[in-house]
Motif scaffolding. Sequence first.
Motif, PDB file in Angstrom:
ATOM      1  N   THR A  88       1.067  -1.156  -0.363  1.00  0.00           N
ATOM      2  CA  THR A  88      -0.035  -0.042  -0.020  1.00  0.00           C
ATOM      3  C   THR A  88       1.151   1.353  -0.058  1.00  0.00           C
ATOM      4  N   ALA A  89       2.131   1.160   0.928  1.00  0.00           N
ATOM      5  CA  ALA A  89       2.727   2.306   1.183  1.00  0.00           C
ATOM      6  C   ALA A  89       3.362   2.612  -0.916  1.00  0.00           C
ATOM      7  N   ALA A  90       3.843   1.484  -1.368  1.00  0.00           N
ATOM      8  CA  ALA A  90       4.588   1.438  -2.308  1.00  0.00           C
ATOM      9  C   ALA A  90       3.450   2.259  -3.800  1.00  0.00           C
ATOM     10  N   ALA A  91       2.772   1.697  -3.464  1.00  0.00           N
ATOM     11  CA  ALA A  91       1.264   2.447  -4.413  1.00  0.00           C
ATOM     12  C   ALA A  91       1.028   3.625  -4.178  1.00  0.00           C
ATOM     13  N   LEU A 146       1.683   1.450 -19.295  1.00  0.00           N
ATOM     14  CA  LEU A 146       1.074   1.911 -18.025  1.00  0.00           C
ATOM     15  C   LEU A 146       1.292   0.821 -16.747  1.00  0.00           C
ATOM     16  N   LEU A 147       0.414  -0.199 -17.593  1.00  0.00           N
ATOM     17  CA  LEU A 147       0.017  -1.435 -16.381  1.00  0.00           C
ATOM     18  C   LEU A 147       1.839  -1.901 -16.155  1.00  0.00           C
ATOM     19  N   PHE A 148       1.979  -2.227 -17.255  1.00  0.00           N
ATOM     20  CA  PHE A 148       3.938  -2.785 -16.871  1.00  0.00           C
ATOM     21  C   PHE A 148       4.914  -1.618 -16.049  1.00  0.00           C
ATOM     22  N   LEU A 149       4.299   0.075 -16.579  1.00  0.00           N
ATOM     23  CA  LEU A 149       5.557   0.220 -15.712  1.00  0.00           C
ATOM     24  C   LEU A 149       4.942   0.511 -14.293  1.00  0.00           C
ATOM     25  N   VAL A 150       3.461   0.901 -13.642  1.00  0.00           N
ATOM     26  CA  VAL A 150       3.311   1.038 -12.918  1.00  0.00           C
ATOM     27  C   VAL A 150       3.582  -0.362 -11.373  1.00  0.00           C
ATOM     28  N   LEU A 151       3.204  -1.898 -12.406  1.00  0.00           N
ATOM     29  CA  LEU A 151       4.012  -2.484 -11.780  1.00  0.00           C
ATOM     30  C   LEU A 151       4.978  -3.114 -10.835  1.00  0.00           C
ATOM     31  N   LEU A 152       5.933  -2.298 -11.893  1.00  0.00           N
ATOM     32  CA  LEU A 152       7.811  -2.610 -12.121  1.00  0.00           C
ATOM     33  C   LEU A 152       8.273  -1.990 -11.126  1.00  0.00           C
ATOM     34  N   GLU A 153       7.389  -0.504 -10.978  1.00  0.00           N
ATOM     35  CA  GLU A 153       8.001   0.150  -9.913  1.00  0.00           C
ATOM     36  C   GLU A 153       7.251  -0.218  -8.454  1.00  0.00           C
ATOM     37  N   THR A 154       6.272  -0.105  -8.316  1.00  0.00           N
ATOM     38  CA  THR A 154       5.266  -0.679  -7.096  1.00  0.00           C
ATOM     39  C   THR A 154       6.236  -1.888  -6.515  1.00  0.00           C
ATOM     40  N   GLY A 155       6.791  -2.937  -7.072  1.00  0.00           N
ATOM     41  CA  GLY A 155       7.095  -4.667  -7.739  1.00  0.00           C
ATOM     42  C   GLY A 155       8.853  -3.751  -6.711  1.00  0.00           C
ATOM     43  N   ALA A 156       9.157  -3.160  -7.052  1.00  0.00           N
ATOM     44  CA  ALA A 156      10.814  -2.557  -6.893  1.00  0.00           C
ATOM     45  C   ALA A 156      10.882  -1.386  -5.548  1.00  0.00           C
ATOM     46  N   LEU A 157       9.372  -0.964  -5.024  1.00  0.00           N
ATOM     47  CA  LEU A 157       9.328  -0.036  -4.139  1.00  0.00           C
ATOM     48  C   LEU A 157       8.963  -0.827  -2.594  1.00  0.00           C
ATOM     49  N   VAL A 158       8.409  -2.087  -3.105  1.00  0.00           N
ATOM     50  CA  VAL A 158       7.830  -2.856  -2.079  1.00  0.00           C
ATOM     51  C   VAL A 158       9.181  -3.953  -1.277  1.00  0.00           C
ATOM     52  N   ARG A 159       9.956  -4.395  -2.698  1.00  0.00           N
ATOM     53  CA  ARG A 159      11.074  -4.810  -2.222  1.00  0.00           C
ATOM     54  C   ARG A 159      12.292  -4.405  -1.649  1.00  0.00           C
ATOM     55  N   LEU A 160      12.212  -2.567  -1.648  1.00  0.00           N
ATOM     56  CA  LEU A 160      13.453  -2.115  -1.462  1.00  0.00           C
ATOM     57  C   LEU A 160      12.570  -1.446   0.273  1.00  0.00           C
ATOM     58  N   GLN A 161      11.506  -2.161  -0.252  1.00  0.00           N
ATOM     59  CA  GLN A 161      10.682  -1.117   2.006  1.00  0.00           C
ATOM     60  C   GLN A 161      11.270  -3.114   3.380  1.00  0.00           C
ATOM     61  N   HIS A 162      12.210  -4.059   2.781  1.00  0.00           N
ATOM     62  CA  HIS A 162      12.433  -5.105   3.298  1.00  0.00           C
ATOM     63  C   HIS A 162      13.694  -4.587   4.438  1.00  0.00           C
ATOM     64  N   ASP A 163      14.140  -3.692   3.930  1.00  0.00           N
ATOM     65  CA  ASP A 163      15.017  -3.015   4.373  1.00  0.00           C
ATOM     66  C   ASP A 163      14.768  -1.977   5.493  1.00  0.00           C
ATOM     67  N   GLY A 164      13.287  -1.183   5.298  1.00  0.00           N
ATOM     68  CA  GLY A 164      12.995  -0.414   5.855  1.00  0.00           C
ATOM     69  C   GLY A 164      12.250   0.779   4.731  1.00  0.00           C
ATOM     70  N   PRO A 165      11.999   2.134   5.511  1.00  0.00           N
ATOM     71  CA  PRO A 165      11.606   2.802   4.762  1.00  0.00           C
ATOM     72  C   PRO A 165      12.804   3.828   3.983  1.00  0.00           C
ATOM     73  N   GLY A 166      13.844   4.337   4.613  1.00  0.00           N
ATOM     74  CA  GLY A 166      14.611   4.119   4.245  1.00  0.00           C
ATOM     75  C   GLY A 166      15.385   4.151   2.660  1.00  0.00           C
ATOM     76  N   PRO A 167      15.522   3.097   2.234  1.00  0.00           N
ATOM     77  CA  PRO A 167      15.974   3.062   0.625  1.00  0.00           C
ATOM     78  C   PRO A 167      15.322   3.643  -0.238  1.00  0.00           C
ATOM     79  N   ALA A 168      14.556   2.720   0.479  1.00  0.00           N
ATOM     80  CA  ALA A 168      12.485   2.720  -0.775  1.00  0.00           C
ATOM     81  C   ALA A 168      12.395   4.643  -1.045  1.00  0.00           C
ATOM     82  N   ALA A 169      12.590   5.487  -0.385  1.00  0.00           N
ATOM     83  CA  ALA A 169      12.312   7.004  -0.396  1.00  0.00           C
ATOM     84  C   ALA A 169      13.362   7.181  -0.887  1.00  0.00           C
ATOM     85  N   ALA A 170      14.922   7.185  -0.514  1.00  0.00           N
ATOM     86  CA  ALA A 170      15.643   8.078  -1.181  1.00  0.00           C
ATOM     87  C   ALA A 170      16.288   6.907  -3.091  1.00  0.00           C
ATOM     88  N   ALA A 171      15.564   5.794  -2.746  1.00  0.00           N
ATOM     89  CA  ALA A 171      15.139   4.763  -5.075  1.00  0.00           C
ATOM     90  C   ALA A 171      14.520   6.146  -4.987  1.00  0.00           C
TER      91      ALA A 171
END
Length: 260
Positions: free
Chosen positions: A66-69, A120-145
Amino acid sequence: MSPGTTSAGLRLAFGMLSVIPVRVERVDRPVAGRAMACAPLVGLVLGGLAAGVLALAERAGTGALTAAALAVGTLALLTRGLHLDGLADTADGLGSAKPAPDALRIMKASDIGPFGVLSLLFLVLLETGALVRLQHDGPGPAAAALVLAAVTGRVALSIACGPGVPSARPEGLGAMVAGTVGRGVLVVWSLVLLGAAGLYGVLQGPIEALRAFGAAAAGLAACALLLRHTTRRFGGITGDVLGAVVEVCGCVVLVVVSTG
């Protein structure tokens, strides 16, 4: 370039590339060129706002998805969907396999075709998935990315308006900004990206600095490939192509940063 032109260009950059309300009093080719040169500053502000939304959502306990979306949606809202619309229109034009004049007419139409929807679908899914992955280490890396992706995407926009890049049409945004950004500006923004990768390394470690630098380089390489293909296919850039460059570059940055 006079200080007045620079100030007018900065205002036009925010007025054209974001929903941030500014007074735009002058619109001509010199000012539009300065606006394209200032585009990475717009990316810094928009990326920072989206990163703030992601961090607040994560703190509120919404969950990574949800945060990534919300963050991806925030970027779309802050740009009025301008770049996403350009991506969809460019995908329809490229996917049509028609001669350049017909493809340009397809891109100018108000409707959206199947290639546009899929892109559009492909891009939004890729970006959301990438941010979900980055949040595994906390919100900091995802926000910086997010900030890195937003800034790099607008550096790609400046590059797309660099020397030797033609316009596909004699009128429109592409004609106004094609070839208006000098090489010196592009060198400066390249150094800024290098410094940003170094700062990311100070916060996250040297390996992550290399990853951030590689992500920015990959995003700009994707921009160069897309720019080369579209200029050959359409005869130059259009406003839609510029939007596609921003979105593709930013998406590649997020995917590369999140990989590994």
